[in-house]
Design an enzyme around this catalytic site. Structure first.
Site: not given
Ligand code: 13P
Length: 261
Positions: A95, A170
């Site tokens: 992450h 992401e």
């Molecule tokens: P948000 O949905 O708060 O933007 O976070 C995304 C995230 O980092 C999920 O792992």
């Protein structure tokens, strides 16, 4: 059509077990009604083990991290086998918050990926660029390609080629706490297709899903999930609001009932 995978990453919340259990039970109530979505709940470690033991088999559980060794003098770490033994199916690896605040490198992430697969966990590998400002698509694709190449090195040799993985695209700037707002769905679709191409051509992973994460909420979830290539969502902030997360789950369930675009 395969189920959409909707993952609740609670990060370092809620602050007490009582609050965590309340949130979990509300999430479970929403998830149980749906047959076309796989819901995964990823609580912080103390709540994860308590909840996964108490509510075994009711829903899929995920951890937010794992270590690459199976045992020994590694203060503070948790092994893949410990997670597996606690009823955990998935584990988030790489992450961006861990890359940023814990200085996790691609080399460390790769070791975690291999260890998780060896233990029979399904890793959810997070990739994505820090910024898009002034960067051409070529730069963004190269950034993601390099992360995949380093993080997935050697995985073809694990588990006789039968490994399952999830890749979460992401873009870091799109995470709600970074304030950039969600990606344009058509832009993330472009990168998700690019990731799928790499997984097929370079790694030949038989069973993978590519999902989107970054400011997903009840209002915008459908804009991402309507594309068959977007196979799910990794949800942070909105997963802490059970009502809103329940709406995301039911949107995903509805979309999946419709024929492909
Ligand atoms: P948000 O949905 O708060 O933007 O976070 C995304 C995230 O980092 C999920 O792992």
């Amino acid at each position: 059509m395969s189920k959409k995978l909707i993952i609740a990453n609670w990060k370092m919340s809620p602050s007490t077990y009582a609050k965590a259990e309340t949130l979990f039970l509300a999430t479970l109530a929403a998830a149980r009604k749906l047959s076309r979505v796989e819901t995964v709940v990823c609580p912080p470690f103390p709540w994860l083990t308590d909840i996964s033991h108490k509510y075994k088999k009711s829903i899929s559980f995920g951890a937010q991290d794992v270590f690459w060794e199976e045992g020994g003098a590694y203060t503070g770490e948790v092994s893949p086998t410990m997670l597996k033994g606690s009823g955990v199916k998935y584990v988030i690896i790489g992450h961006s918050e861990r890359r940023l605040y814990l200085q996790e490198t691609d080399e460390m992430i790769n070791k975690k990926m291999l260890a998780a697969l060896r233990a029979g966990l399904v890793p959810i590998l997070c990739v994505g660029e820090w910024t898009r400002k002034g960067r051409p698509w070529k730069w963004i694709k190269n950034f993601v390609r390099k992360q995949l190449a380093e993080d997935l090195r050697g995985i073809a040799k694990i588990a006789g080629g039968s490994q399952k993985i999830v890749v979460a695209y992401e873009p870091v700037w799109a995470i709600s706490t970074f304030g950039g707002g969600p990606d344009k769905p058509e832009d993330s679709l472009k990168i998700i297709k690019f990731i799928k191409g790499i997984l097929d051509s370079r790694f030949q992973i038989p069973d993978s899903k590519v999902i989107y994460g970054g400011s997903v909420n009840a209002k915008n979830a459908v804009d991402f999930l309507k594309y068959p290539d977007v196979e799910g969502a990794l949800v942070g902030g909105a997963s802490l609001r059970a009502g809103e997360f329940g709406k995301i789950l039911s949107e995903a369930n509805l979309i999946n009932a419709k024929p492909s675009l």
